[in-house]
Design an enzyme around this catalytic site. Structure first.
Site, PDB file in Angstrom:
ATOM      1  N   ARG A   1     -35.057  -2.903  12.154  1.00 35.53           N
ATOM      2  CA  ARG A   1     -34.193  -2.166  13.080  1.00 35.53           C
ATOM      3  C   ARG A   1     -34.652  -0.734  13.251  1.00 35.53           C
ATOM      4  NH1 ARG A   1     -28.728   0.344  10.526  1.00 35.53           N
ATOM      5  NH2 ARG A   1     -27.978   1.437  12.387  1.00 35.53           N
TER       6      ARG A   1
ATOM      7  N   TYR B   1     -35.327   4.456  10.623  1.00 39.81           N
ATOM      8  CA  TYR B   1     -34.984   3.960   9.297  1.00 39.81           C
ATOM      9  C   TYR B   1     -36.181   3.541   8.440  1.00 39.81           C
ATOM     10  CZ  TYR B   1     -30.260   3.854  11.216  1.00 39.81           C
ATOM     11  OH  TYR B   1     -29.086   4.203  11.782  1.00 39.81           O
TER      12      TYR B   1
ATOM     13  N   ASN C   1     -23.175   3.839   1.238  1.00 36.88           N
ATOM     14  CA  ASN C   1     -23.774   4.143   2.535  1.00 36.88           C
ATOM     15  C   ASN C   1     -23.052   3.256   3.526  1.00 36.88           C
ATOM     16  OD1 ASN C   1     -25.196   4.393   4.859  1.00 36.88           O
ATOM     17  ND2 ASN C   1     -27.204   3.923   3.990  1.00 36.88           N
TER      18      ASN C   1
ATOM     19  N   ALA D   1     -22.304   2.958  10.114  1.00 39.68           N
ATOM     20  CA  ALA D   1     -21.490   3.429  11.239  1.00 39.68           C
ATOM     21  C   ALA D   1     -20.046   3.700  10.834  1.00 39.68           C
ATOM     22  CB  ALA D   1     -21.529   2.398  12.366  1.00 39.68           C
TER      23      ALA D   1
END
Lengths: 143, 143, 143, 143, 143, 143, 143, 143, 143, 143, 143, 143
Positions: free
Chosen positions: F17, F22, F73, F76
């Site tokens: 992704r 990332y 973490n 979103a």
């Protein structure tokens, strides 16, 4: 047709107060002019002035059954009083908002009104004539 | 004393357009009423309507030397046109802002005007009478 | 069923202008495609382009009695023109808002539209297909 | 060419829910229409509906290798879900945002979308046709 | 090297209008000074003034192939016109933004410009010299 | 000392992704690295990943009595989930917020976190090392 | 590999100042710990502290050619200094932002940083360990 | 008359969680009290608790035909979930919003509710009594 | 006529720093060009550069009686320093604001200036020519 | 246990005023219901209504030593009166905020209350039952 | 009891600078008056003035053990310096904020102070008397 | 020289009310101290306290011809009353704003004052000494 004119705080000092903004006409002469024009227009008009928000609320309540139209210049309360707004809504009498000075030429906090959106219409900036034009507008309203 | 009435975009459709807001009086009848009242008040009045911002700016320029007073209902340009504001400031002719409907009862973007702070005064919400009261206010202004 | 497509400022430069955003199809080819698809869909369509806000207002007025549906891409006026909005409201003809590019991928000041809330619906981001889909949506609207 | 339609929360109640906004077509009929139009357009389409944000995220992950295009109506998550936005970005499959109603006619909190700026394009306000037009737009996208 | 100077609304009244802000130099003398300095700098310059936003958009379109540099003072449209901004972007000709007065000393709504971020540079506050410095800057730009 | 690492939506796609943001390390390699460093630091660490907000809430509840420290973490959900914030507050277990990317380099809506003010501390921008540094910080916390 | 640690205003008072927020470790002990950990990690580290914004800017300029990495805790200047930000950008040396306390638990005006978006990464809330973790992160950065 | 009580995320931890805010009464005792008061008031009440937004949406859908009134304490979703709001609107069952704590005494982000404007009424701050008063209000609603 | 040019923080790094924004001309060459143009224009010019806000304030104080005009590029302090603004106001010497880059093309926090409204005028975006044009504007100012 | 109910401006018009919002129950019947329920609950309750902000402030002062609990519906003053807020804080008597209508369904300026954060709890939207539930909540408060 | 008066940037120009705002008293006479009043009040007072933020921070640090009270007029830094605020907090010495002019009569950006909320009290608008009243207030503070 | 001290709502409860903020000195002792200090300073002072905004407006009107200076602590009306502001402006008597507590340490809605910009000066945070310093400042004002 019976009309009430309600003036808010500090309007009693008219003619003494910040004359560069409000002019030199005194409050009692203002009243005389309103009464005189009312006669010309065949209106029966009474005038009141209060410094207290609560007194204005109560006077508006008393209008039920006694007056057909409210012409209001609520002075500083124009920008702060939801209570007077609610009173106008509660008695359900048609209402015109008037101002002696043009409030849009002044401080930002005078640009917002709690009354404009519930008034038939607004007239501001014409000195004493703001009231006289409002009388005429009120008379037309009923035709 | 010569007065110009300048109407902005879409006012030509008056009477056909959103009649719940603007009423059923047509634009030509509005003009007739303004002219008739002008005669009653001994004013010489001309009326113009433009859909284009630039045409209004140019017409205001033409007022120099030709008109003593501007009564303006700039419609939607009330809320967006700094160019028309600048034209009013440039020609330095006294000016009254009028609106047929009460703009404070409508969408938020109609609550702000680029003209209120440079007008002698503002009259809104009285339908065609907004213009008629403005004519009277203009006449008083010169006394 | 008669449809008018109204294009706003700068759209005449299509194909020459910022091609990374708007693509390389020229304005005249865009018009050809719209007409061709109209025929496929049995719609009678006319296309106009103006750089002036006032001209668009006037053209919308002229739609009364002449067109059944408006497809509008008002370009930059999408974000600034209350006058065109008022014209759409005044003529009371159903309206679809289209954009060639996806306006939400661009500058912040292009994210707000004065037309979205008064449109039947909105189509943006599909290049020339935005128009073709709008034609189809217009046809469905009348069924 | 394989297309997935993903519907978000409450869309399963279509036809029963706030029919003045969403119309009376039921969810299963909506699905039938989408499948029928897909066949007309030679597209292979599957439809899913989820009330849970996490389920939508996971389904979008599953699209990798299985679908060529996503048509998404994420309902209320349109305005709140960065997680679904991230999923769309992560799988890197072209995507069209559709809405049955015109979201700009509704509450302020429905005017913002976390998806418009990452979509190929947006179609809203045409009821079931929003989906059908999106199918057509998807097909064009690959040409 | 050919340069076009485009002036926006109300600049034609220069010297008559708000002279405390804009000075007493008339528009025709301004034009003379620009032409004279252009000759000194070996530039070929033409000057245009429009009150209409659409006319400015169209004139900018006409610059393609005819001019190498645009010096623009769009007056009030500086703060409102995305259409003119788009025209500048569309023709892709280098552009300098000039103002006669220092717009940052004036009303808040004049502090924002739709042109500053797409200009080569900005010069404001030096009266007629703003234009003369811009001519010089334009000449340097091509070296 | 037992540590739980909870990863939010889309982190399972790590390495596939948006690799420019990332990195190319896959999620399973990330987990390996965390476990390996935990052993080096004599910590007992378990790792979980969920796409659903509700699953994260429930997992945090399960930490009571089972884990001494949470490294989170939430992807979103960092920017939207008051529910997960409340879960962290409810279980009253010390918590470090980590991010793979530097969230302050990204979209505005990623600059706000519902977790920073209730965390022991925050570590962001170091890729997989964000987790490894957090393990070390957690170990120090208990000394 | 040579590292510079730059501390901003008031950090010299560490251990005497608001100990409930910053802890009781004195500034000189902080420096000792940083030097000790640097040796463990085979890094060559120097530490500086300034109360003046201009001194920090100048010191950052001096890093060109002398240091490979900047670890900065600019204290109050974190929230106000574009000049230090520009210095960091100008010298183009990788940079980590550290804070002793968790700035997100404190006054609103401490939640914004002019450095987070130009840092490799950020570490806050771990007391002296914030620096030690940053050293480790810096070492990893070069691998 | 059948009533459903729906509790949102983290409420299952009642009595263990932040007891200075939520009190020491456990979730199961809360349920007992609600059932007991329901019997006193001759109401048939069922209670559900979910950590997942999607589960709450689905449960609300299931209320159609099964319950006459919804009493909802959606916890953190009160402030973020348009999806649950839409579910309440979709099923069109009267609804009361309750909160154990006084949400106006807490963080700013808890002052906004997506439910207050669609509820019959709101009751907050009375601990378990908020629910018991809501039962009583629901019973009165049907009289 | 004596002119002082005051440059703010980081300008000493010109030519080494972010050359895509500021160009490759070094600071000492910039100074040479300014001195050379001053001679051409019969101006006596001195140039200073400081990284510290306080030093700039003090230097401006020293201008009293020593310089007739200030040309200032205060770099990052443009956007943050009320102290330098106050110094300019205090010494009451005419002042031009210059910028090498076009600050409106950059980050939002560079769009606001504490100096524009107290300057004679502003020139930005022309690289070293911004200074040279300012020299010329200063000379004109005294005519 | 002695309870005072204080009603603010315009509540005296209940039953006559905006009955679509406030219902048709008159103020005197409202008082009867409150007294009746007080007897059922073994509470001694007195009721007062004032249009003036100052009178409400003074009455709250008089509560010291005379009442154990205040139930307040301050009407429009809810949104504007810091003076009444201060009075409540000054006398340090527990207080419940009640509203007849659901204030969150109404104008934006009614969504903010100066009392919610200092109340034990809030009850709104249940008509006269808002008061009756508040009496019950007050009784529970003392257990 | 030992008192330090710290004056910020530009105050050294007192009497020369913007005398309509700050009066004609020179800085050295101001100092004389402060020393004279200190003697009257049996206070030992020293006065310092700095243009640099960092110098003020350092001077405040030096107050530890040397002064019992700080009277500060930080001039423009009042509105921008978190670093000086932190220094005041760090040394934990009681502090009064004074201003010569009434900062609330001036530009908006002077209405906010980083010091008011950490001061014992604030005195502004009385010219040199602001300092003399502060000396008196400081003396009272220790009683 | 005759001075009036006007105290606003709730100040009559001084010494009983929120003593951690306002101290334990009662209102009558406050009055005694003011009178005593007035005698020391050869001032003739009268003190009034009102809970009603309208009463304060009227009392300020009565000051014309009776008092030379107003010292006002309008309590909560400081933040809400344009009517009192207008009264102060109308009577045109010099005025000092005082506060017992430091209003900047308290709720956000107490940070704004409608009086600061029209006062000679402001004194806040010194308890009863705020009044005594104001008396002294008033005496100096007339010298």
């Amino acid at each position: 047709m019976k009309i009430i004119v309600i003036n808010g705080p500090n309007l009693n000092l008219l003619g003494q107060r910040e004359t560069s903004i409000y002019g030199t006409l005194t409050y009692s002469l203002l009243c005389d002019k309103i009464i005189e024009e009312s006669k010309n227009l065949n209106l029966s008009t009474e005038i009141f002035q209060y410094n207290s928000e609560g007194d204005i609320v109560s006077k508006i309540h008393d209008c039920i059954g006694n007056f057909d139209f409210i012409i209001g210049n609520f002075g500083a309360y124009t920008h702060t009083s939801i209570a007077i707004r609610d009173a106008i809504l509660a008695v359900n009498i048609p209402f015109i908002e008037v101002h002696i000075s043009n409030i849009f030429k002044r401080e930002d906090f005078r640009h917002n009104s709690f009354f404009s959106d519930i008034a038939v219409g607004c007239i501001s900036g014409f000195g004493v004539n703001s009231y006289l034009l409002a009388l005429r507008a009120a008379r037309e309203y009923f035709k």
